[in-house]
Write a protein that holds these residues in place. Sequence first.
Motif, PDB file in Angstrom:
ATOM      1  N   ASP A  35       0.798  -1.218   0.000  1.00  0.00           N
ATOM      2  CA  ASP A  35       0.000   0.000   0.000  1.00  0.00           C
ATOM      3  C   ASP A  35       0.835   1.274   0.000  1.00  0.00           C
ATOM      4  OD1 ASP A  35      -2.371  -1.517   0.216  1.00  0.00           O
ATOM      5  OD2 ASP A  35      -1.966  -1.794   2.354  1.00  0.00           O
ATOM      6  N   TYR A  36       2.162   1.121  -0.115  1.00  0.00           N
ATOM      7  CA  TYR A  36       3.050   2.272  -0.013  1.00  0.00           C
ATOM      8  C   TYR A  36       3.523   2.679  -1.406  1.00  0.00           C
ATOM      9  CZ  TYR A  36       3.233   1.466   5.019  1.00  0.00           C
ATOM     10  OH  TYR A  36       2.901   1.301   6.334  1.00  0.00           O
ATOM     11  N   TRP A  37       3.467   3.980  -1.618  1.00  0.00           N
ATOM     12  CA  TRP A  37       3.845   4.505  -2.935  1.00  0.00           C
ATOM     13  C   TRP A  37       4.725   5.722  -2.760  1.00  0.00           C
ATOM     14  CZ3 TRP A  37       2.806   2.065  -7.418  1.00  0.00           C
ATOM     15  CH2 TRP A  37       1.878   1.036  -7.371  1.00  0.00           C
ATOM     16  N   ILE A  38       5.756   5.814  -3.602  1.00  0.00           N
ATOM     17  CA  ILE A  38       6.673   6.952  -3.551  1.00  0.00           C
ATOM     18  C   ILE A  38       6.086   8.141  -4.314  1.00  0.00           C
ATOM     19  CG2 ILE A  38       8.974   7.781  -4.203  1.00  0.00           C
ATOM     20  CD1 ILE A  38       9.952   4.873  -3.893  1.00  0.00           C
ATOM     21  N   LEU A  39       5.498   7.860  -5.472  1.00  0.00           N
ATOM     22  CA  LEU A  39       4.951   8.928  -6.330  1.00  0.00           C
ATOM     23  C   LEU A  39       3.437   8.835  -6.477  1.00  0.00           C
ATOM     24  CD1 LEU A  39       7.680   8.928  -9.135  1.00  0.00           C
ATOM     25  CD2 LEU A  39       7.470  10.494  -7.213  1.00  0.00           C
ATOM     26  N   GLY A  40       2.806   8.096  -5.595  1.00  0.00           N
ATOM     27  CA  GLY A  40       1.347   8.016  -5.633  1.00  0.00           C
ATOM     28  C   GLY A  40       0.852   6.823  -6.422  1.00  0.00           C
ATOM     29  N   GLY A  41      -0.261   6.253  -5.916  1.00  0.00           N
ATOM     30  CA  GLY A  41      -0.864   5.108  -6.590  1.00  0.00           C
ATOM     31  C   GLY A  41      -2.035   5.517  -7.461  1.00  0.00           C
ATOM     32  N   GLY A  42      -2.788   4.525  -7.880  1.00  0.00           N
ATOM     33  CA  GLY A  42      -3.918   4.798  -8.759  1.00  0.00           C
ATOM     34  C   GLY A  42      -3.483   4.821 -10.213  1.00  0.00           C
ATOM     35  N   GLU A  83       6.620   9.551 -17.538  1.00  0.00           N
ATOM     36  CA  GLU A  83       7.611  10.598 -17.295  1.00  0.00           C
ATOM     37  C   GLU A  83       8.826  10.120 -16.513  1.00  0.00           C
ATOM     38  OE1 GLU A  83       7.132  13.355 -18.854  1.00  0.00           O
ATOM     39  OE2 GLU A  83       5.141  12.685 -19.522  1.00  0.00           O
ATOM     40  N   GLY A  84       8.760   8.911 -15.958  1.00  0.00           N
ATOM     41  CA  GLY A  84       9.878   8.399 -15.178  1.00  0.00           C
ATOM     42  C   GLY A  84       9.745   8.712 -13.700  1.00  0.00           C
ATOM     43  N   GLY A  85      10.631   8.134 -12.897  1.00  0.00           N
ATOM     44  CA  GLY A  85      10.582   8.313 -11.450  1.00  0.00           C
ATOM     45  C   GLY A  85      11.323   9.557 -10.993  1.00  0.00           C
ATOM     46  N   ILE A 141      13.558   5.289 -15.697  1.00  0.00           N
ATOM     47  CA  ILE A 141      13.572   6.160 -16.867  1.00  0.00           C
ATOM     48  C   ILE A 141      12.143   6.425 -17.343  1.00  0.00           C
ATOM     49  CG2 ILE A 141      15.806   5.282 -17.584  1.00  0.00           C
ATOM     50  CD1 ILE A 141      14.319   3.661 -19.757  1.00  0.00           C
ATOM     51  N   ALA A 142      12.000   7.456 -18.184  1.00  0.00           N
ATOM     52  CA  ALA A 142      10.703   7.730 -18.805  1.00  0.00           C
ATOM     53  C   ALA A 142      10.503   6.785 -19.981  1.00  0.00           C
ATOM     54  CB  ALA A 142      10.662   9.183 -19.269  1.00  0.00           C
TER      55      ALA A 142
END
Length: 327
Positions: free
Chosen positions: A226-233, A243-245, A252-253
């Motif tokens: 349930d943990y996300w660095i840049l958001g889930g969904g 766009e990449g991380g 990479i993108a």
Amino acid sequence: MKTTASYLRVIGFIILAFFLLELIIDSGDQWAIVKYPIIWAVLGMLFFFAIALEIIVAALQRVLFDGLTGEAQERYLLAEKMREDNRFGWFKRKYKEMLDAKPVAKEQEIVLDHNYDGIRELDNNLPPWWVYMFYATIIFAAVYLVRYHIFDGTNQTEEYEIEIAQAKAEVDEYKKNNKDLIDANTVELLTDAGDIEAGKSIYIANCVACHKDSGGGGIGPNLTDDYWILGGGIKNIFHTISEGGRAGKGMIAWKTDLKPSEMAQVASYVMTLHGTNPVDAKEPEGDIWVDENAPVDNVDVKVIDSTTIKIEMTNDPVIDDIQAEGK
């Protein structure tokens, strides 16, 4: 008059030639004259040919006219004049009938007795064309009344709603046939088995090196928790893939290697990994992400005293029997 007729014939001939060439030459979605500039040369040759033909015909007529006797020339000129006068005779007669106007020479027949400072009034009939249009409006009004006020025809509001529904269906069909017309703002979760399988194939070909085939994470983060660095969904996942991380240490993108439809497929597949809990899963990274639009799973109401209650609403990130909107 003959010169004008010659001009009109030449112009009509060129227009006809243009449309015939466009009709017989297969140029796809483009105009043939644009795709094949040689057509300009063909039209130019036809133009000069038409002019030459008009000059030749005029010269032959002049030679034949000069070969006639004086009496014959007079008869010919008289016949030409009658032909010119009778040209479009039916249209001229109908035009006069639709106006139904008295000639100036006969206006004395319809002058009224009214005289205002020397200004006289004519008792002209209404032009028939105006009368016929007036009758047509009466017939139209009667039909409209019966159609929309007696037999309950479709009103403007219903027509608008029908057109909106039709336009939406056409847009949906267009998007269905043009799956690459999507971005992070318009992407939607794909649930079709074919799309999920296609997303899995893309994932295995490009993502397992960092996230493992189970999605448990390696160099990259765990995609099943349930943990996300840049958001889930679906929208956040699509945006991250496109766009990449994080700059300098994220992935990479992929927007230059994958089509938008392919990124939507792999993002949808990644969401199916949520809650699978592989045995080799990496430790959580980032923050717990909960979809604000997701339904509330539990509502707990506690009575603190007779005047106060406490309501706790929870949205469990992982639900066994529901495919959640995950990574």
